[in-house]
Design a protein around this motif. Structure first.
Motif, PDB file in Angstrom:
ATOM      1  N   ASP A  20       0.835  -1.210   0.000  1.00 41.18           N
ATOM      2  CA  ASP A  20       0.000   0.000   0.000  1.00 41.18           C
ATOM      3  C   ASP A  20       0.865   1.254   0.000  1.00 41.18           C
ATOM      4  OD1 ASP A  20      -2.646  -1.231   0.088  1.00 41.18           O
ATOM      5  OD2 ASP A  20      -2.051  -1.905   2.079  1.00 41.18           O
ATOM      6  N   TYR A  21       1.958   1.223   0.778  1.00 36.41           N
ATOM      7  CA  TYR A  21       2.879   2.360   0.771  1.00 36.41           C
ATOM      8  C   TYR A  21       3.434   2.567  -0.644  1.00 36.41           C
ATOM      9  CZ  TYR A  21       3.146   2.336   5.933  1.00 36.41           C
ATOM     10  OH  TYR A  21       2.869   2.391   7.272  1.00 36.41           O
ATOM     11  N   TYR A  22       3.753   1.471  -1.324  1.00 37.87           N
ATOM     12  CA  TYR A  22       4.277   1.597  -2.680  1.00 37.87           C
ATOM     13  C   TYR A  22       3.219   2.194  -3.621  1.00 37.87           C
ATOM     14  CZ  TYR A  22       5.967   0.932  -7.289  1.00 37.87           C
ATOM     15  OH  TYR A  22       6.322   1.189  -8.583  1.00 37.87           O
ATOM     16  N   LEU A  23       2.002   1.729  -3.496  1.00 39.74           N
ATOM     17  CA  LEU A  23       0.939   2.279  -4.339  1.00 39.74           C
ATOM     18  C   LEU A  23       0.742   3.770  -4.069  1.00 39.74           C
ATOM     19  CD1 LEU A  23      -1.623  -0.661  -4.265  1.00 39.74           C
ATOM     20  CD2 LEU A  23      -0.133   0.025  -6.171  1.00 39.74           C
ATOM     21  N   LYS A  24       0.835   4.166  -2.804  1.00 37.08           N
ATOM     22  CA  LYS A  24       0.729   5.591  -2.466  1.00 37.08           C
ATOM     23  C   LYS A  24       1.912   6.368  -3.051  1.00 37.08           C
ATOM     24  CE  LYS A  24      -1.595   7.790  -0.333  1.00 37.08           C
ATOM     25  NZ  LYS A  24      -2.607   8.733  -0.819  1.00 37.08           N
ATOM     26  N   LEU A  25       3.108   5.767  -3.016  1.00 39.52           N
ATOM     27  CA  LEU A  25       4.271   6.417  -3.608  1.00 39.52           C
ATOM     28  C   LEU A  25       4.047   6.656  -5.098  1.00 39.52           C
ATOM     29  CD1 LEU A  25       7.212   7.417  -3.549  1.00 39.52           C
ATOM     30  CD2 LEU A  25       7.921   5.040  -3.832  1.00 39.52           C
ATOM     31  N   ALA A  26       3.530   5.643  -5.783  1.00 46.26           N
ATOM     32  CA  ALA A  26       3.247   5.795  -7.213  1.00 46.26           C
ATOM     33  C   ALA A  26       2.196   6.881  -7.449  1.00 46.26           C
ATOM     34  CB  ALA A  26       2.786   4.459  -7.797  1.00 46.26           C
ATOM     35  N   GLU A  27       1.166   6.887  -6.625  1.00 45.92           N
ATOM     36  CA  GLU A  27       0.113   7.903  -6.745  1.00 45.92           C
ATOM     37  C   GLU A  27       0.678   9.304  -6.520  1.00 45.92           C
ATOM     38  OE1 GLU A  27      -3.788   9.235  -4.157  1.00 45.92           O
ATOM     39  OE2 GLU A  27      -3.305   7.112  -4.238  1.00 45.92           O
ATOM     40  N   SER A  29       3.731  10.243  -6.838  1.00 45.84           N
ATOM     41  CA  SER A  29       4.639  10.592  -7.938  1.00 45.84           C
ATOM     42  C   SER A  29       3.860  11.207  -9.093  1.00 45.84           C
ATOM     43  CB  SER A  29       5.405   9.361  -8.417  1.00 45.84           C
ATOM     44  OG  SER A  29       6.276   8.906  -7.416  1.00 45.84           O
ATOM     45  N   GLY A  30       2.693  10.646  -9.369  1.00 44.63           N
ATOM     46  CA  GLY A  30       1.839  11.217 -10.412  1.00 44.63           C
ATOM     47  C   GLY A  30       1.356  12.604 -10.048  1.00 44.63           C
ATOM     48  N   VAL A  59       6.054  12.233  -1.651  1.00 45.70           N
ATOM     49  CA  VAL A  59       6.915  11.230  -2.273  1.00 45.70           C
ATOM     50  C   VAL A  59       8.009  10.797  -1.297  1.00 45.70           C
ATOM     51  CG1 VAL A  59       8.653  10.894  -4.095  1.00 45.70           C
ATOM     52  CG2 VAL A  59       6.431  11.910  -4.650  1.00 45.70           C
ATOM     53  N   ILE A  60       8.653  11.756  -0.654  1.00 49.22           N
ATOM     54  CA  ILE A  60       9.700  11.438   0.322  1.00 49.22           C
ATOM     55  C   ILE A  60       9.121  10.617   1.471  1.00 49.22           C
ATOM     56  CG2 ILE A  60      11.232  12.462   2.061  1.00 49.22           C
ATOM     57  CD1 ILE A  60      11.629  14.789   0.000  1.00 49.22           C
TER      58      ILE A  60
END
Length: 100
Positions: A20-27, A29-30, A59-60
């Motif tokens: 979920d953290y990764y998905l939030k990072l991708a979101e 980033s967009g 992002v950070i």
């Protein structure tokens, strides 16, 4: 481990949510890409909602949350990675973090 990473660990440490953290990072980033494309900067001091500043922090935040899930101390990894980069790109600029 640095202050920001410790802060996020104290506030939001749930290794079971790494995907979920990764998905939030991708979101995020967009959202950062959108803010950069539109040149969104604060119109008033302290007003960072939907700006490059806000999205960079997001992002950070999620990058550090992911590092915490894997018990990765980025203050140790960054100099190692920069040494590899310096060998590869031969910039002649060494990464030397300040002594603690």
């Amino acid at each position: 481990m640095g202050y920001l990473q410790e802060y996020i660990r104290a506030k939001d440490y749930k290794p079971e949510l790494v995907k979920d953290y990764y998905l939030k990072l991708a979101e995020e980033s967009g959202e950062l890409a959108r803010a950069i494309r539109k040149g969104l900067r604060p119109s008033e001091e302290g007003q960072i909602k939907e700006t490059i500043e806000e999205e960079l922090w997001d992002v950070i935040y999620y990058a550090l949350a992911i590092a915490n899930c894997y018990d990765i101390d980025l203050e140790q990894v960054i100099p190692q990675k920069e040494a590899l980069n310096n060998q590869k790109y031969q910039t002649g600029i060494s990464f030397a973090p300040p002594a603690k």
